[in-house]
Design an enzyme around this catalytic site. Structure first.
Site, mmCIF file in Angstrom:
data_model
loop_
_atom_site.group_PDB
_atom_site.id
_atom_site.type_symbol
_atom_site.label_atom_id
_atom_site.label_comp_id
_atom_site.label_asym_id
_atom_site.label_seq_id
_atom_site.Cartn_x
_atom_site.Cartn_y
_atom_site.Cartn_z
ATOM 1 N N CYS A 2 3.507 -10.022 45.460
ATOM 2 C CA CYS A 2 3.981 -11.145 44.664
ATOM 3 C C CYS A 2 3.867 -12.440 45.467
ATOM 4 C CB CYS A 2 5.425 -11.013 44.202
ATOM 5 S SG CYS A 2 5.716 -9.569 43.198
ATOM 6 N N ARG A 27 -1.795 -11.711 46.700
ATOM 7 C CA ARG A 27 -0.520 -11.032 46.947
ATOM 8 C C ARG A 27 -0.092 -10.149 45.774
ATOM 9 N NH1 ARG A 27 2.233 -13.306 51.140
ATOM 10 N NH2 ARG A 27 4.169 -12.415 50.393
ATOM 11 N N TRP A 74 3.028 -8.342 41.578
ATOM 12 C CA TRP A 74 2.620 -6.970 41.887
ATOM 13 C C TRP A 74 3.834 -6.122 41.527
ATOM 14 C CZ3 TRP A 74 4.145 -2.852 44.966
ATOM 15 C CH2 TRP A 74 3.179 -1.864 45.208
ATOM 16 N N ASN A 100 9.937 -12.808 45.099
ATOM 17 C CA ASN A 100 9.088 -11.835 45.788
ATOM 18 C C ASN A 100 10.013 -10.969 46.625
ATOM 19 O OD1 ASN A 100 7.102 -12.203 48.805
ATOM 20 N ND2 ASN A 100 7.216 -10.461 47.448
ATOM 21 N N GLY A 101 9.940 -9.648 46.410
ATOM 22 C CA GLY A 101 10.784 -8.741 47.187
ATOM 23 C C GLY A 101 11.377 -7.674 46.291
ATOM 24 N N GLU A 491 -11.646 3.795 59.183
ATOM 25 C CA GLU A 491 -11.716 2.450 58.597
ATOM 26 C C GLU A 491 -12.832 2.362 57.545
ATOM 27 O OE1 GLU A 491 -9.817 0.096 58.399
ATOM 28 O OE2 GLU A 491 -11.014 -1.666 57.926
ATOM 29 N N LYS A 495 -12.111 1.416 53.702
ATOM 30 C CA LYS A 495 -12.757 0.281 53.030
ATOM 31 C C LYS A 495 -13.373 0.750 51.726
ATOM 32 C CE LYS A 495 -11.331 -2.386 54.434
ATOM 33 N NZ LYS A 495 -10.447 -2.475 55.562
ATOM 34 N N GLU A 498 -10.710 1.872 49.005
ATOM 35 C CA GLU A 498 -9.836 0.854 48.414
ATOM 36 C C GLU A 498 -10.583 -0.092 47.474
ATOM 37 O OE1 GLU A 498 -7.668 -1.886 50.996
ATOM 38 O OE2 GLU A 498 -9.263 -1.806 52.459
ATOM 39 N N HIS A 514 -12.744 22.964 61.683
ATOM 40 C CA HIS A 514 -11.381 23.444 61.451
ATOM 41 C C HIS A 514 -10.945 23.217 60.008
ATOM 42 C CE1 HIS A 514 -11.110 24.061 65.728
ATOM 43 N NE2 HIS A 514 -11.636 22.862 65.885
ATOM 44 N N LYS A 614 -2.264 -7.723 49.043
ATOM 45 C CA LYS A 614 -2.646 -8.027 50.417
ATOM 46 C C LYS A 614 -1.513 -7.781 51.398
ATOM 47 C CE LYS A 614 -5.394 -9.796 53.478
ATOM 48 N NZ LYS A 614 -6.445 -8.866 53.906
#
Ligand code: M6R
Length: 619
Positions: A2, A27, A74, A100-101, A491, A495, A498, A514, A614
């Protein structure tokens, strides 16, 4: 998670709010809304969907007024919908709030307020804030906010306006970021600096439990007891162009191509004749010399940078090191003490789990070093010392340039420790630094190969899509590597998943036998990082095992490697020759770009992938 913005001044608030929200959309982007005050009336428009849906709506129904607040969401409490979108109003419709929160005690508060007759229309936790402020309102919105936030448990950054107070914009924060942007006859509140950069480069970073009252010509910051706090403004060095796409189709692509330049700047800033300098690092050299072990704690991409850091620190600083994801560290009984240096790596410096891990580590007596990108962020402020990555604003949700900047700082920090702890001879140290200095040019050379639209990675991505469709969507990606490039395997997979939503996993290649080898048939595309290193031969064996089972291999190799040509590799990607230690900085470039091009082939929303935000400021 947010983004919030508030404006008070002489401009049309709608324009400032929308521009600010466009810079904060990273955000959260499942709904957006603004409210302005005009002629003693609150004018509210909110819309489910991306910011462009709100902009469309405003075209038919523009809002006037020079005071307003806005939000990009969000979702945490309640599905994305017009009703759950912010701003939220109280019963009287006079008070508007963006938040936001997460308010952890919202159900309890909601119950108590409902008993007093308050009516709620949304499923959000935020709405109770508006009603709580209403409860305390006696003609002064700042006072009412001050009283209301004392009852909130959880995290919040809020901006509030009242219909009867056209000269007042009020904010408050606890564990969610909030800044004041200072202008001439105008002031701003925002979650992050880029939201105000079009108008001012002077900001004040707010701390927890501060309540802010802004008029267009004045600011007042108070603690919860009402005591006035004086704070120094900070001049921001970023320029607004850094927060724009600059001709690229996506922020992610722009940020990938910025990496060589950023690396060069980092080395220029941190290396001088006297050696490696970390001006802002407040932890004393004597304390760093005494450290017996290092714990690196981070999330997502920053965690992968941390994993690479472990390899560096053990090899060159001779320090036992381990790496934890913040969400695990904070709920375990981590054995860290005054002899442990805890390093928190975070681009945003606001990740809730990383911040909680930092606090836990400090409680246990450890010194904490933050490696952060965002200036003045919570982690940077609460850590004992900070080293900034200075990568500029990273807007794409998928982190790229922050990762290589984190790696660069971890290299420098390792070499710095190696120097002060004398674990590496001055001669060897000099040699390593000379090698490191070559990296920006090598990275630049590599990036240049991918400048054209029609580069090999874009072509491989097209091939993959064809294959995927032929295989009735059964294909997926595996990423294999060993040693210091193993974190890059993780990584690369992160990438890809996502931004393209394809299934992708990274493994240490030695683990294949394994279990994961059972996944290999003719379906998966297996990205093998097989650059020249001490585990090169082992990687070749792993490639053979994959090929023997029908897997399609993309090999990332060192330029001029002839041996690999005998391995019947399906797709080859070369990186310039370098010291094994520094190879992760180059290897990650084609991994980032491959993910980018695959996502583009699949028509995904690259900068704003579904379900993500983000800055993860909630648990
Ligand atoms: O701001 P931080 O570095 O603390 O963020 C950590 C993760 O949320 C972040 O790296 C995330 O995994 C990115 N989307 C990865 O591209």
């Amino acid at each position: 998670m947010c983004g919030i913005i508030g404006y008070i001044g002489d401009r049309r608030a709608q324009d400032v709010l929308i521009k600010g929200l466009s810079r904060l959309e990273y955000r959260g982007y499942d709904s957006a809304g603004i409210v302005t005050l005009k002629d003693n009336k609150l004018c509210l428009v909110k819309k489910q969907g991306k910011l462009r849906a709100l902009i469309e709506e405003l075209k038919n129904n523009p809002l006037e007024g020079t005071l307003g607040i806005g939000h990009t969401r969000w979702a945490t409490h309640g599905v994305p919908s017009d009703t759950n979108a912010h701003p939220h109003l109280d019963c009287s419709g006079k008070i508007a709030v963006v938040h936001n929160g997460i308010i952890e005690n919202y159900l309890e508060l909601k119950k108590a307020l409902s008993k007093k007759g308050h009516k709620f229309v949304s499923e959000t936790d935020t709405e109770i804030i508006a009603h709580l402020i209403e409860k305390f309102y006696k003609g002064d919105i700042e006072e009412a906010v001050l009283k209301a936030v004392k009852l909130l448990k959880g995290s919040y950054a809020i901006a509030v306006i009242h219909k009867n107070e056209p000269d007042k914009l009020v904010g408050a924060r606890c564990d969610s970021p909030l800044i004041i942007g200072l202008g001439k006859s105008e002031n701003f509140l925002a979650s992050d600096v880029p939201a105000v950069l079009d108008y001012t480069d002077t900001v004040i970073y707010l701390e927890n439990h501060e309540v802010i009252g802004l008029t267009k010509d004045s600011i007042r910051i108070r603690d919860l007891s009402g005591r006035v706090i004086r704070k120094k403004p900070t001049k921001i060095k970023w320029d607004i162009a850094q927060a724009e796409k600059g001709g690229y189709d996506h922020f992610m692509l722009k940020e990938i191509f910025e990496q060589a330049h950023i690396l060069k700047n980092i080395l220029e800033e941190r290396l001088n004749n006297s050696g490696i300098v970390f001006e802002e690092l407040k932890i004393k050299t004597s304390d760093l010399r005494r450290v017996k072990r290092i714990a690196i704690v981070a999330c997502g991409t920053a965690y992968h940078a941390g994993l690479t850091g472990k390899y560096m620190l053990e090899e060159y600083a001779g320090l036992p090191s381990w790496v934890d994801t913040s969400s695990e560290f904070r709920y375990r009984n981590p054995i860290v003490d005054k002899d442990t240096l805890v390093v928190i790596v975070s681009q945003s410096g606001e990740t809730a789990d990383s911040l909680a891990a930092l606090r836990e580590a400090r409680k246990r007596g450890s010194k904490v070093l933050g490696i952060c990108n965002v200036l003045g962020s919570s982690i940077a402020r609460e850590a004992d010392g900070v080293i900034y990555t200075h990568a500029g604003p990273e807007i794409a949700v998928a982190s790229t340039k922050a990762y290589t900047a984190q790696l660069a700082i971890l290299y420098l920090f390792t070499l710095y420790l190696a120097g002060i702890r004398k674990t590496v001879s001055p001669g060897k140290l000099g040699l390593l630094i000379r090698e490191f200095k070559k990296m920006p040019a090598l990275m630049g050379e590599l990036l240049d190969e991918y400048k054209s639209e029609y580069n090999i990675l874009a072509a491989y991505a097209q091939e993959f899509k064809r294959y995927y469709l032929q295989k009735h969507n059964k294909s997926c990606f595996l990423y294999l590597a060993r040693n210091i490039n193993y974190p890059n395997a993780l990584e690369g997979a992160l990438k890809l998943k996502e931004i393209s939503y394809l299934s992708a996993e990274g493994y240490p290649a030695g683990e294949m036998k394994h279990g994961p080898i059972a996944l290999i048939d003719e379906n998966p595309w297996v990205v093998c990082i097989v650059t020249r290193s001490k585990t090169y031969d082992k990687m070749l064996s792993n490639i053979q095992e994959v090929k023997a089972r029908g897997g399609i291999v993309i090999a990332i190799t060192t330029e001029g490697d002839k041996t690999i040509l005998h391995y019947n590799i399906n797709y080859l990607i070369e990186i310039p020759k370098t010291e094994e230690l520094f190879s992760p900085l180059l290897v990650v470039i084609p991994l980032q770009l491959l993910a980018y091009y695959v996502a583009r082939e699949f028509g995904c929303d690259i900068d704003q992938p579904r379900n993500l935000a983000k800055s993860v400021t909630v648990e």
